[in-house]
Design a protein around this motif. Structure first.
Motif, PDB file in Angstrom:
ATOM      1  N   LEU A 195       0.873  -1.080  -0.096  1.00 36.62           N
ATOM      2  CA  LEU A 195      -0.132   0.002  -0.139  1.00 36.62           C
ATOM      3  C   LEU A 195       1.041   1.260  -0.041  1.00 36.62           C
ATOM      4  CD1 LEU A 195      -2.952   1.477   0.135  1.00 36.62           C
ATOM      5  CD2 LEU A 195      -2.719   1.258   2.608  1.00 36.62           C
ATOM      6  N   ALA A 196       1.893   1.159   0.969  1.00 34.73           N
ATOM      7  CA  ALA A 196       2.667   2.536   1.025  1.00 34.73           C
ATOM      8  C   ALA A 196       3.378   2.784  -0.254  1.00 34.73           C
ATOM      9  CB  ALA A 196       3.758   2.193   2.309  1.00 34.73           C
ATOM     10  N   SER A 197       4.017   1.936  -0.876  1.00 32.44           N
ATOM     11  CA  SER A 197       4.924   2.088  -2.265  1.00 32.44           C
ATOM     12  C   SER A 197       3.846   2.469  -3.271  1.00 32.44           C
ATOM     13  CB  SER A 197       5.591   0.740  -2.468  1.00 32.44           C
ATOM     14  OG  SER A 197       4.962  -0.325  -2.614  1.00 32.44           O
ATOM     15  N   ALA A 198       2.797   1.739  -3.420  1.00 34.40           N
ATOM     16  CA  ALA A 198       1.668   1.964  -4.286  1.00 34.40           C
ATOM     17  C   ALA A 198       1.291   3.793  -4.434  1.00 34.40           C
ATOM     18  CB  ALA A 198       0.339   1.246  -4.248  1.00 34.40           C
ATOM     19  N   ILE A 199       1.154   3.980  -3.133  1.00 33.37           N
ATOM     20  CA  ILE A 199       0.685   5.520  -2.747  1.00 33.37           C
ATOM     21  C   ILE A 199       1.769   6.255  -3.118  1.00 33.37           C
ATOM     22  CG2 ILE A 199       0.135   7.282  -0.903  1.00 33.37           C
ATOM     23  CD1 ILE A 199      -1.445   5.018   0.251  1.00 33.37           C
ATOM     24  N   ALA A 200       3.134   5.897  -2.935  1.00 35.49           N
ATOM     25  CA  ALA A 200       4.243   6.952  -3.076  1.00 35.49           C
ATOM     26  C   ALA A 200       4.465   6.735  -4.525  1.00 35.49           C
ATOM     27  CB  ALA A 200       5.547   6.485  -2.394  1.00 35.49           C
ATOM     28  N   LEU A 201       4.171   5.866  -5.249  1.00 30.23           N
ATOM     29  CA  LEU A 201       4.525   5.835  -6.865  1.00 30.23           C
ATOM     30  C   LEU A 201       3.498   6.722  -7.444  1.00 30.23           C
ATOM     31  CD1 LEU A 201       5.827   4.565  -9.456  1.00 30.23           C
ATOM     32  CD2 LEU A 201       4.536   2.612  -9.186  1.00 30.23           C
ATOM     33  N   ASP A 202       2.228   6.632  -7.007  1.00 29.01           N
ATOM     34  CA  ASP A 202       0.944   7.301  -7.573  1.00 29.01           C
ATOM     35  C   ASP A 202       1.508   8.695  -7.501  1.00 29.01           C
ATOM     36  OD1 ASP A 202      -1.313   6.343  -9.115  1.00 29.01           O
ATOM     37  OD2 ASP A 202      -2.358   7.496  -7.653  1.00 29.01           O
ATOM     38  N   LYS A 203       1.960   9.285  -6.362  1.00 30.34           N
ATOM     39  CA  LYS A 203       1.845  10.455  -6.227  1.00 30.34           C
ATOM     40  C   LYS A 203       3.271  10.966  -7.226  1.00 30.34           C
ATOM     41  CE  LYS A 203       2.232  13.077  -1.590  1.00 30.34           C
ATOM     42  NZ  LYS A 203       2.611  12.606  -0.305  1.00 30.34           N
ATOM     43  N   GLN A 204       4.484  10.243  -7.258  1.00 27.77           N
ATOM     44  CA  GLN A 204       5.403  10.450  -8.116  1.00 27.77           C
ATOM     45  C   GLN A 204       4.991  10.709  -9.411  1.00 27.77           C
ATOM     46  OE1 GLN A 204       8.407   7.602  -7.636  1.00 27.77           O
ATOM     47  NE2 GLN A 204      10.197   8.827  -8.322  1.00 27.77           N
ATOM     48  N   ILE A 205       4.165   9.839  -9.951  1.00 24.11           N
ATOM     49  CA  ILE A 205       3.545   9.884 -11.380  1.00 24.11           C
ATOM     50  C   ILE A 205       2.659  11.079 -11.598  1.00 24.11           C
ATOM     51  CG2 ILE A 205       2.493   8.697 -13.232  1.00 24.11           C
ATOM     52  CD1 ILE A 205       3.574   5.959 -12.300  1.00 24.11           C
ATOM     53  N   HIS A 206       1.787  11.063 -10.433  1.00 23.58           N
ATOM     54  CA  HIS A 206       0.909  12.340 -10.583  1.00 23.58           C
ATOM     55  C   HIS A 206       1.747  13.731 -10.691  1.00 23.58           C
ATOM     56  CE1 HIS A 206      -2.997   9.908  -9.807  1.00 23.58           C
ATOM     57  NE2 HIS A 206      -3.155  10.505 -11.026  1.00 23.58           N
ATOM     58  N   ALA A 207       2.835  13.790 -10.208  1.00 23.54           N
ATOM     59  CA  ALA A 207       3.280  15.153 -10.155  1.00 23.54           C
ATOM     60  C   ALA A 207       3.908  15.292 -11.708  1.00 23.54           C
ATOM     61  CB  ALA A 207       4.833  14.900  -9.378  1.00 23.54           C
ATOM     62  N   HIS A 264      -6.102  11.164 -16.402  1.00 20.26           N
ATOM     63  CA  HIS A 264      -6.568  10.911 -17.599  1.00 20.26           C
ATOM     64  C   HIS A 264      -5.365  10.390 -18.352  1.00 20.26           C
ATOM     65  CE1 HIS A 264      -5.550  14.871 -18.870  1.00 20.26           C
ATOM     66  NE2 HIS A 264      -5.277  14.152 -20.096  1.00 20.26           N
ATOM     67  N   GLN A 265      -4.259  10.695 -18.265  1.00 18.52           N
ATOM     68  CA  GLN A 265      -3.132  10.234 -19.091  1.00 18.52           C
ATOM     69  C   GLN A 265      -2.450   8.868 -18.650  1.00 18.52           C
ATOM     70  OE1 GLN A 265      -1.028  14.058 -18.291  1.00 18.52           O
ATOM     71  NE2 GLN A 265      -0.549  14.067 -20.709  1.00 18.52           N
ATOM     72  N   ILE A 266      -3.005   8.283 -17.503  1.00 18.78           N
ATOM     73  CA  ILE A 266      -2.119   7.290 -16.986  1.00 18.78           C
ATOM     74  C   ILE A 266      -3.095   6.070 -17.019  1.00 18.78           C
ATOM     75  CG2 ILE A 266      -1.329   6.224 -14.884  1.00 18.78           C
ATOM     76  CD1 ILE A 266      -1.153   9.196 -13.625  1.00 18.78           C
ATOM     77  N   TYR A 267      -2.520   5.093 -17.776  1.00 16.15           N
ATOM     78  CA  TYR A 267      -3.322   3.902 -18.292  1.00 16.15           C
ATOM     79  C   TYR A 267      -2.411   2.570 -17.373  1.00 16.15           C
ATOM     80  CZ  TYR A 267      -5.844   6.201 -21.834  1.00 16.15           C
ATOM     81  OH  TYR A 267      -6.560   6.980 -22.396  1.00 16.15           O
ATOM     82  N   ARG A 268      -3.016   2.216 -16.207  1.00 17.52           N
ATOM     83  CA  ARG A 268      -2.609   1.045 -15.411  1.00 17.52           C
ATOM     84  C   ARG A 268      -2.962  -0.112 -16.021  1.00 17.52           C
ATOM     85  NH1 ARG A 268      -4.305   4.731 -12.433  1.00 17.52           N
ATOM     86  NH2 ARG A 268      -2.996   6.561 -11.270  1.00 17.52           N
ATOM     87  N   ILE A 269      -2.276  -1.055 -16.567  1.00 14.82           N
ATOM     88  CA  ILE A 269      -2.461  -2.182 -17.385  1.00 14.82           C
ATOM     89  C   ILE A 269      -2.873  -3.308 -16.251  1.00 14.82           C
ATOM     90  CG2 ILE A 269      -0.417  -3.365 -18.089  1.00 14.82           C
ATOM     91  CD1 ILE A 269      -1.411  -3.079 -20.828  1.00 14.82           C
ATOM     92  N   ASP A 270      -3.993  -3.912 -16.308  1.00 14.41           N
ATOM     93  CA  ASP A 270      -4.085  -5.094 -15.769  1.00 14.41           C
ATOM     94  C   ASP A 270      -4.663  -6.149 -17.152  1.00 14.41           C
ATOM     95  OD1 ASP A 270      -5.642  -7.568 -14.899  1.00 14.41           O
ATOM     96  OD2 ASP A 270      -5.544  -6.565 -12.871  1.00 14.41           O
ATOM     97  N   HIS A 271      -3.907  -7.042 -17.573  1.00 15.88           N
ATOM     98  CA  HIS A 271      -4.392  -7.712 -18.847  1.00 15.88           C
ATOM     99  C   HIS A 271      -5.695  -8.516 -18.643  1.00 15.88           C
ATOM    100  CE1 HIS A 271      -1.909 -11.226 -17.306  1.00 15.88           C
ATOM    101  NE2 HIS A 271      -2.746 -11.881 -18.374  1.00 15.88           N
ATOM    102  N   TYR A 272      -6.166  -8.893 -17.649  1.00 18.83           N
ATOM    103  CA  TYR A 272      -7.108  -9.627 -17.218  1.00 18.83           C
ATOM    104  C   TYR A 272      -8.431  -8.807 -17.820  1.00 18.83           C
ATOM    105  CZ  TYR A 272      -5.891 -14.235 -15.317  1.00 18.83           C
ATOM    106  OH  TYR A 272      -5.435 -15.479 -15.099  1.00 18.83           O
ATOM    107  N   LEU A 273      -8.256  -7.619 -17.723  1.00 21.50           N
ATOM    108  CA  LEU A 273      -9.477  -6.548 -18.052  1.00 21.50           C
ATOM    109  C   LEU A 273      -9.475  -6.601 -19.452  1.00 21.50           C
ATOM    110  CD1 LEU A 273      -9.276  -3.768 -15.516  1.00 21.50           C
ATOM    111  CD2 LEU A 273     -10.805  -5.639 -15.566  1.00 21.50           C
ATOM    112  N   GLY A 274      -8.513  -6.902 -20.122  1.00 23.66           N
ATOM    113  CA  GLY A 274      -8.343  -7.135 -21.682  1.00 23.66           C
ATOM    114  C   GLY A 274      -8.938  -8.460 -22.003  1.00 23.66           C
TER     115      GLY A 274
END
Ligand code: BG6
Length: 495
Positions: free
Chosen positions: A156-168, A173-183
């Motif tokens: 959880l902590a590293s996912a929040i930190a990564l999200d913050k870093q990318i959102h900076a 709307h530009q971020i596409y987190r892939i989960d190939h099961y949804l495909g």
């Protein structure tokens, strides 16, 4: 409608994912006329190759592994380019910007770009920063999408930190987190099946459903991915993402509309309703396992600890089975039994909905169950089983089934998961990508499991080629139930 012209930049171009999944997916989309009128695919990694080296390498891999047509392949390869780059050094991205500028002229890309992070996860935060340092996140001249592979975070902590870093650097709307099961076609079909038919949805709740099973079993072991897998385990590799996404599709409410926001609003709502795991739940309702060596139908299968890249004292789980609940009006009290593992007897992913029995067993206590089996893979389809009268004297009932198989649809034009998702991203459709709040909700639910699995006494062994630890059977047998045996013929399993 074809996507707009664009440039696709693949970071991690010399890696396995690029060769095995991404380039074949782009080739098939191209061969089926689904890619934009013009486009450029730029592979990026540290290794020094020329454009021609890269084309030659990918061409022979495609020829070897896919059904290809020589003329189409030649044309496709003309869209491939390569750039060697130290991906963690922002200064070096000037050359990337130059190449993207050139594509505006040579491939009419109009500044539109997809950046695909197919690198080790340690670079997921750095690359967006380097791109932003050169304005490559700026949508003033064309859209810019960032595809991030799983795993999105380690906990959880590293996912929040990564999200913050990318959102900076990039907006949601530009971020596409892939989960190939949804495909996967059949995962999407869960939505259509549920919400396009008036006859199932009225029954789809705790009043009529007894319990639900979700199984994603794999016959293969960790193959050559031991190095990655040993640091991840089944909870991070399959459960936190693929299985919880499938579960959300089974459990969610009807979306207000078929678009990315409406669907993902419902997905996240159900994820936020997962009953948080207490210590008691962890002890009683969770089983972690690791496969041990065994001989199956004449073949010797090594144990997990003997696999290449795996620590020989590893406590990493290759199996997870659990009983969990969704706390809302629709599902309160209905157990969801979920399991996934490597080196199980066969490869199958399916959802089984078990309906409640009739209120009074007029035809005897052994009346057949009503089940709906949604087969995600292989032999994608849907099977409904119910009771009918056994012909002859008396009123004995027997279980019969009605089934639908995708391979019965003529002119099948099924896209593979990666093809579908790449196409959607180029069309700016994020419906089948995980949104930030969903990723966090899943990690939040899973975090107690991650803490629990740190304690070595919580891991059970199971012989390779079996259905996991016997303790996992007890998850159901304690409730007077058993896992569905999901295949007809184990002899077909390819170990
Ligand atoms: C991947 C996991 O995300 O999914 C693998 O990292 C797993 O370990 C794979 O084998 C399963 O995908 P599929 O499409 O074969 O069910």
């Amino acid at each position: 409608v074809k996507p707009e012209n664009n440039a696709i930049v693949i970071f991690g171009a010399s890696g396995d994912l690029t060769h095995r999944k991404l380039i074949p997916a782009f080739y098939h989309l191209y061969a089926n006329g689904l890619l934009p009128e013009d486009f450029a695919i730029l592979g990026v990694s540290r290794t020094a190759y020329s454009d021609q080296d890269f084309r030659d390498k990918l061409r022979s891999a495609l020829e070897e592994n896919e059904k290809t047509d020589a003329t189409t392949l030649t044309k496709f390869c003309q869209h491939l380019y390569y750039q060697a780059l130290n991906t963690s050094d922002a200064e070096e991205y000037a050359v990337l910007k130059q190449r993207l500028d050139i594509f505006k002229d040579t491939h009419h890309t109009r500044g539109n770009a997809v950046f695909y992070l197919a690198t080790p996860p340690s670079l997921y935060g750095v690359i967006p920063e380097c791109l932003a340092a050169h304005g490559l996140n700026d949508e003033a001249d064309g859209w810019k999408n960032l595809i991030v592979e799983k795993p999105f975070g380690y906990d959880l902590a590293s996912a929040i930190a990564l999200d913050k870093q990318i959102h900076a650097c990039f907006q949601e709307h530009q971020i596409y987190r892939i989960d190939h099961y949804l495909g996967k076609e059949t995962v999407q079909n869960l939505l259509v099946f549920r919400f396009a038919n008036g006859m199932f949805e009225p029954l789809w709740n705790r009043n009529f459903i007894d319990y639900v099973e979700i199984t994603a079993s794999e016959a293969l072991g960790v193959e050559d991915r031991g190095g990655y897998y040993d640091g991840a385990g089944a909870v991070r590799d399959m459960f936190q993402n693929h299985l919880l996404q499938v579960l959300a599709m089974v459990g969610m409410e009807s979306p207000a509309a078929i678009n990315a926001d409406s669907i993902r609003d419902e997905v996240v709502k159900v994820m936020q309703s997962f009953k948080p795991l207490s210590d008691d739940d962890l002890h009683k309702n969770l089983v972690l396992g690791q496969y041990t060596e065994s001989d199956v139908r004449g073949k010797h299968l090594p144990g997990y600890r003997q696999e290449h890249g795996v620590n020989d004292e590893s406590r990493t789980e290759t199996y997870v089975g659990m009983k969990m609940f969704i706390e809302n009006w629709r599902w309160n009290g209905v157990p969801f039994y979920v399991r996934t593992g490597k080196r199980l007897p066969t490869r199958v992913t399916e959802v089984v909905i078990h309906f409640k029995k009739t209120p009074h067993p007029v035809f005897g206590a052994n009346a057949p169950e009503n089940k709906l089996i949604i087969r995600i893979q292989p032999d994608e389809g849907i099977l409904m089983s119910f009771g009918l009268k056994k012909p002859g004297a008396g009123f004995e009932s027997q279980e019969v089934s009605m089934d639908f198989h995708y391979d019965k649809i003529e002119s099948l034009n099924m896209l593979t998961a990666y093809e579908r998702l790449l196409l959607d991203c180029m069309k700016q459709d994020a419906t089948l990508f995980a949104r930030t709040d969903a990723v966090k909700a899943c990690w939040k639910f899973v975090q107690p499991i991650l803490d629990y699995k740190e304690q070595p006494e919580h891991l059970f062994g199971y012989a390779a080629g079996t259905w996991g630890p016997k303790e996992a059977d007890e998850l159901l047998s304690n409730d007077g139930r058993q896992w569905r045996f999901p295949c007809k013929n184990l002899a077909n399993t390819d170990y």
